[in-house]
Write a protein that holds these residues in place. Structure first.
Motif, short mmCIF file in Angstrom:
data_model
loop_
_atom_site.label_atom_id
_atom_site.label_comp_id
_atom_site.label_asym_id
_atom_site.label_seq_id
_atom_site.Cartn_x
_atom_site.Cartn_y
_atom_site.Cartn_z
N LEU A 4 12.62 22.57 7.71
CA LEU A 4 12.07 23.22 7.49
C LEU A 4 12.35 24.41 8.70
O LEU A 4 12.67 26.08 8.48
N ILE A 7 13.82 26.48 6.32
CA ILE A 7 13.04 27.80 4.99
C ILE A 7 12.96 28.94 6.26
O ILE A 7 12.32 29.46 5.33
N GLN A 46 13.44 25.50 -1.07
CA GLN A 46 12.93 25.26 -0.24
C GLN A 46 11.07 25.39 0.11
O GLN A 46 10.72 25.09 0.95
N THR A 50 8.29 22.61 1.09
CA THR A 50 7.17 23.32 2.18
C THR A 50 5.67 23.21 2.06
O THR A 50 5.28 22.62 2.84
#
Length: 615
Positions: A4, A7, A46, A50
């Motif tokens: 995260l 990202i 990514q 996510t």
């Protein structure tokens, strides 16, 4: 988490968070497509990772769709993220699809994260063979000494119930850290080796709340709730902050023991620190108060909850039933249906208990038939046993027997035991003999069945049969489970076992028992000594009855508790003499007495009992 944080470097993808709706995800996806961002395999991976890790079914399926629409090969990070997401989903087996893609790739190889998430998948699946295959793959690819994978394997084998394999994996951990130690502790506690778990716990130089919770859960699940509460008190002394899991576990132990004061402490903690009242925590509080005999407080919490699920409703319905409020439990069942909450098998157990405790036979039969005909729920053995109990409490023993004979499966001990108890109340020795034979066929060392039939014979003063039955018990090695009663005084639990005089205040208790006996005689009470051993003198029989564990606990309550109800929790069903004596004590000493036996609550007040003879 690393993925995260990485990202978040892309400004558009960083707009995604736990509050992002499905529609907003689609809008962000459209922007990324228009800008050409997803042509970069790194950003594509990514984005997929996510939204997959949002842990909602719609977004996981959407992530899967985006992944498979990509023309380039997915990265290992993306595939690992999909394995991880599906390992926590309702369909964990789909994780293996992405593992297969990794194996079939010419450029990718599984890494330690791949196997960490795959092991979690196996723990979710509860399939032993699959777990062994993944462990074999771990060894084959050389990750059997990776600490993350090892910890996952310990957890997986615990979920599969293979404690010996947990030991084997844990012994291979070179330097166990907090996470691996806690995983092993949790595994031992879950699989029943709570003593080894405690040894590990005591040796840990560092402990987090997860380790404490694992120990409390281990004691509670192994039938050692007193040690669970001891661990909870130690946790408080160490200054460890409680979380929702801790409180639910402790409330469960309080419920088992009837430890109302300690349950109230947990409730006060929730209110003092403004802990959010989740459905799980609220349900645990309702259950605790109901099963500790404070049904008014249980219902106050129930109606004050903003959100209630089927288990909350079932706990409240069952609590009302257990406290003798059968009609109210049935009314609450109908209220639940009006709220649109679909009942489950547990709900019907609760409502059948409600019908049973007040003799609502026709209503009970109606609800039993509704299970299958309206809700498609197949009745289980416990449901059948409750219907037998319902007929028996109402004195309709022939109908109870007919119901047993028409069960679609082989009748279990619970059904025959309910019939035998009804025969004891109705003094039907012929049917009682039949019930005992059936019970012994299923459990040849069921002490309760022998005792019940012995009491039936004793009521008829058939001492030859009583003697013969007890000789049979002796020959088979059947021993009567000793009566045990627990009472809570100032937050401390006091346990009394029949015949045990080790309590530090037993001298005072003896004096109070003698006072009770004098008061009962003056009130004209005559003990029913028939069920007591027939080869001792009548005076000795009365003395034996007066030393039943529940009477000793009540005597201690009269000494130790002022201005509050005396609450006693028993491991057996209360005997008829103790039941009548408790009624008289409540009148003579003007005290409210609440006894929770193996079956239900008995609220004694002003010489009356809540059971209304349906006991």
């Amino acid at each position: 988490m690393k993925c995260l944080r990485r990202i978040a470097k892309h400004p558009t993808i960083s707009l995604l968070n736990s509050c992002t709706t499905f529609q907003e995800v689609k809008q962000i996806h459209a922007q990324l497509v228009v800008k050409g961002t997803l042509n970069n395999p790194h950003f594509h991976g990514q984005f997929v990772a996510t939204i997959a890790l949002h842990n909602t079914t719609n977004l996981l399926q959407y992530a899967n769709k985006i992944l498979h629409s990509q023309h380039t090969h997915p990265t290992l990070f993306t595939l690992n993220s999909m394995i991880r997401a599906f390992s926590k989903s309702p369909t964990p087996s789909k994780s293996f699809h992405f593992y297969t893609i990794i194996l079939q790739s010419n450029t990718l190889s599984p890494d330690n994260y791949t196997f960490t998430f795959l092991v979690r998948t196996c723990a979710q699946l509860h399939v032993h063979v699959t777990g062994l295959c993944v462990h074999g793959a771990v060894i084959k690819h050389g990750f059997d000494h990776d600490p993350h994978v090892q910890t996952g394997l310990v957890f997986m084998y615990a979920e599969l119930g293979c404690l010996s394999s947990c030991y084997g994996v844990f012994e291979g951990v070179v330097e166990p850290d907090l996470v691996s130690q806690t995983a092993m502790l949790h595994s031992c506690a879950k699989c029943g080796d709570v003593n080894f778990a405690r040894k590990l716990f005591d040796e840990m130089t560092e402990r987090d709340y997860v380790a404490w919770n694992a120990m409390i859960a281990g004691y509670a699940q192994c039938g050692r709730p007193r040690e669970a509460l001891d661990m909870f008190r130690l946790m408080q002394m160490e200054g460890v902050k409680l979380n929702e899991v801790s409180m639910v576990l402790v409330l469960s132990a309080c419920t088992h023991l009837g430890a109302l004061d300690q349950g109230r402490w947990v409730h006060a903690y929730v209110e003092r620190y403004k802990v959010r009242m989740t459905v799980t925590l609220g349900t645990a509080l309702v259950d605790m108060y109901a099963k500790c005999g404070n049904i008014d407080k249980a219902m106050e919490i129930f109606w004050g909850m903003r959100e209630r699920n089927v288990y909350t409703w079932s706990s409240a319905i069952g609590g009302l039933a257990m406290n003798g409020l059968g009609e109210e439990s049935v009314d609450l069942f109908y209220a639940m249906k009006r709220e649109g909450v679909q009942p489950n098998g547990v709900t019907f157990i609760s409502v059948l208990k409600g019908c049973s405790v007040v003799g609502l036979v026709e209503e009970g039969r109606k609800q039993f038939d509704t299970m299958r005909n309206v809700y498609g729920i197949e009745p289980q053995l416990e449901h059948y046993g409750l219907v037998v109990d319902m007929y028996g409490r109402a004195g309709r023993v022939e109908e109870a027997l007919n119901f047993i004979n028409n069960m679609p499966m082989k009748p279990h001990v619970g059904a025959w035991s309910a019939l035998l108890h009804a025969c004891r109340v109705c003094k039907n020795k012929e049917l009682g003999e039949l019930a005992l034979r059936k019970i012994v066929e299923l459990e040849d060392k069921n002490d309760g069945a022998y005792v019940l039939l012995s009491n039936i014979y004793a009521e008829y003063k058939n001492w030859d049969r009583v003697s013969s039955l007890r000789q049979t018990m002796k020959a088979k090695g059947v021993r009567k489970l000793p009566g045990c009663s627990v009472i809570e005084v100032d937050g401390e639990l006091h346990e009394f076992i029949v015949g045990d005089k080790s309590h530090p205040r037993y001298g005072e208790i003896e004096l109070k028992l003698e006072e009770i006996s004098r008061c009962l005689r003056l009130a004209g009470y005559v003990a029913n000594t028939n069920p007591v051993l027939f080869d001792i003198e009548e005076e000795e029989k009365e003395d034996a009855l007066s030393r039943h564990s529940e009477k000793v606990a009540i005597a201690f309550g009269l000494i130790s508790l002022k201005g509050v109800p005396i609450r006693v929790v028993m491991n057996l069903r209360i005997c008829w003499d103790c039941h009548n004596v408790a009624k008289m004590i409540s009148k003579i000493f003007n005290r409210e007495i609440i006894v929770r036996d193996r079956n239900r609550f008995h609220h004694f007040k002003h010489g009356e009992c809540s059971c209304k003879n349906y006991w």
